[in-house]
Design a protein around this motif. Structure first.
Motif, PDB file in Angstrom:
ATOM      1  N   ASP A  51       0.810  -1.221   0.000  1.00 13.91           N
ATOM      2  CA  ASP A  51       0.000   0.000   0.000  1.00 13.91           C
ATOM      3  C   ASP A  51       0.842   1.268   0.000  1.00 13.91           C
ATOM      4  N   GLY A  52       2.169   1.086   0.064  1.00  8.84           N
ATOM      5  CA  GLY A  52       3.032   2.257   0.118  1.00  8.84           C
ATOM      6  C   GLY A  52       3.140   2.852   1.503  1.00  8.84           C
ATOM      7  N   THR A  53       2.845   2.043   2.535  1.00  4.91           N
ATOM      8  CA  THR A  53       2.923   2.510   3.922  1.00  4.91           C
ATOM      9  C   THR A  53       3.964   1.693   4.675  1.00  4.91           C
ATOM     10  N   PRO A  54       4.362   2.146   5.862  1.00  4.20           N
ATOM     11  CA  PRO A  54       5.326   1.390   6.663  1.00  4.20           C
ATOM     12  C   PRO A  54       4.820   0.027   7.118  1.00  4.20           C
ATOM     13  N   GLU A  69      13.833   7.433   8.771  1.00  5.47           N
ATOM     14  CA  GLU A  69      13.048   8.623   8.422  1.00  5.47           C
ATOM     15  C   GLU A  69      12.427   8.463   7.041  1.00  5.47           C
ATOM     16  N   LYS A  70      13.202   7.934   6.080  1.00  7.29           N
ATOM     17  CA  LYS A  70      12.668   7.709   4.731  1.00  7.29           C
ATOM     18  C   LYS A  70      11.513   6.700   4.760  1.00  7.29           C
ATOM     19  N   ALA A  71      11.634   5.699   5.641  1.00  5.95           N
ATOM     20  CA  ALA A  71      10.604   4.663   5.734  1.00  5.95           C
ATOM     21  C   ALA A  71       9.381   5.125   6.506  1.00  5.95           C
ATOM     22  N   GLY A  72       9.541   6.220   7.259  1.00  2.00           N
ATOM     23  CA  GLY A  72       8.432   6.724   8.059  1.00  2.00           C
ATOM     24  C   GLY A  72       8.215   5.940   9.330  1.00  2.00           C
ATOM     25  N   GLU A  87       9.866   1.669  17.169  1.00  2.00           N
ATOM     26  CA  GLU A  87       9.043   0.701  16.445  1.00  2.00           C
ATOM     27  C   GLU A  87       9.869  -0.464  15.894  1.00  2.00           C
ATOM     28  N   ILE A  88      11.179  -0.334  15.931  1.00  2.00           N
ATOM     29  CA  ILE A  88      12.065  -1.352  15.372  1.00  2.00           C
ATOM     30  C   ILE A  88      12.067  -2.596  16.268  1.00  2.00           C
ATOM     31  N   ASP A  89      11.824  -3.755  15.660  1.00  2.00           N
ATOM     32  CA  ASP A  89      11.870  -5.017  16.407  1.00  2.00           C
ATOM     33  C   ASP A  89      13.299  -5.528  16.542  1.00  2.00           C
ATOM     34  N   TRP A  90      14.078  -5.423  15.450  1.00  2.00           N
ATOM     35  CA  TRP A  90      15.444  -5.939  15.460  1.00  2.00           C
ATOM     36  C   TRP A  90      16.389  -5.034  14.675  1.00  2.00           C
ATOM     37  N   VAL A  91      17.542  -4.795  15.254  1.00  2.00           N
ATOM     38  CA  VAL A  91      18.666  -4.255  14.497  1.00  2.00           C
ATOM     39  C   VAL A  91      19.545  -5.448  14.136  1.00  2.00           C
TER      40      VAL A  91
END
Length: 323
Positions: free
Chosen positions: A174-177, A235-238, A243-247
């Motif tokens: 859908d073009g969303t995060p 930031e580009k991903a919005g 909200e990040i589950d894993w680095v």
């Protein structure tokens, strides 16, 4: 509708030979404690005599294809990220293509040293987004044991060999995060810093050369640049850091991994770490860590992941993706 490059499968390969830190104590003025304290590395894998980068890449590719439930005939392109190809040319990717029995599509290498897999993912995402390929096999593979100076204790204890691979497939989003797949990429390089991490040989100098590194300078650049590129990609991903589950970082040094996580405001409990078992496998380290993380049950479908790397060039970058 947005075309996304979605992870359909992953796999990895590690050579049989495991080299513990204690093995270096026989030939170098070093100890297991010294290596662990400065790098977090406990062991690494070395390729067998005659075993090449393309050999390991093909094994990882087969594992990823099996995980994805795909046949090689369904793959449109192969990208191999490596700084240690078998030959000057042809590319390792075309060798993998032949080894897998793939007669369609195209294959090429990407060389951005430790940042190579991030660059390869960005290329694969662009191929899929532009509808030039529907399925891309992205591989990171290295035999860094072939370019070590075994008298330099500051470098030769840090690196290992191996390969990791992902199968990426086009899927509508859908073009969303909330979409699955690669949400954003961020790439950089600065050739002014080439002398702090390089190999002192190559084709035009008619020598293989050895890896040379100014460790303190690399560390000084690494944490700042890795955190900055990860933030830019988010930031580009919005999406926000919380909200990040894993680095899933490049596995170079535990202190760099810890420093970057701290700068991003993320707990180490949300970082996939494999450096203790693999050492620095350059372009192979991120796909290796992703595959191991998935096998451990850490990385699961729907998880939001940021992965970042920096290597010789200097070249660095980050990718945000939803598994």
């Amino acid at each position: 509708m947005t075309l996304r490059a979605v992870v359909a499968g992953c796999g990895h390969y590690l050579p049989d030979r495991v080299v513990e830190n204690t093995e270096f104590e026989k030939t170098l003025d070093t100890t297991d404690e010294w290596i662990r304290a400065r790098s977090g590395i406990e062991r690494r894998h070395f390729a067998a005599e005659g075993q090449t980068t393309s050999d390991m890449a093909a094994r990882a590719a087969r594992a990823a294809l099996t995980d994805a439930g795909r046949d090689v005939s369904e793959i449109d392109a192969i990208i191999v990220a490596t700084s240690t190809p078998d030959l000057t040319f042809p590319s390792a990717a075309t060798m993998v293509q032949a080894e897998l029995g793939m007669t369609n599509g195209f294959a090429f290498d990407v060389q951005a040293v430790c940042a190579g897999f991030v660059y390869a993912l960005s290329n694969a995402s662009a191929l899929i987004a532009s509808d030039q390929a529907r399925r891309v096999l992205v591989i990171g593979a290295e035999t860094f044991s072939r370019i070590m100076d075994w008298s330099d204790r500051s470098t030769c204890v840090l690196f290992g060999d191996g390969a990791g691979a992902l199968v990426l497939e086009a899927a509508e989003g859908d073009g969303t995060p909330a979409d699955r797949g690669i949400l954003a990429t961020d790439l950089h390089s600065d050739g002014r810093h080439r002398d702090i991490l390089y190999v002192d040989g190559g084709v035009s100098t008619q020598s293989t050369g050895h890896l040379r590194m100014q460790g303190r300078e690399v560390f000084r650049h690494a944490v700042e640049k890795l955190a900055s590129t990860a933030e830019a990609a988010m930031e580009k991903a919005g999406v926000r850091a919380d909200e990040i589950d894993w680095v899933v970082p490049h596995q170079a040094n535990i202190r760099i991994i810890q420093g970057t996580a701290k700068k991003l405001g993320l707990s180490m409990e949300r970082v996939v770490v494999t450096v203790q078992d693999h050492g620095n496998t350059s372009a192979a380290s991120i796909p290796l860590a992703l595959s191991v993380g998935a096998a451990r049950g850490q990385v699961q479908r729907g998880d939001l992941i940021v992965t970042e790397a920096i290597g010789g060039g200097l070249a660095w970058g980050a990718v945000v993706l939803r598994w």
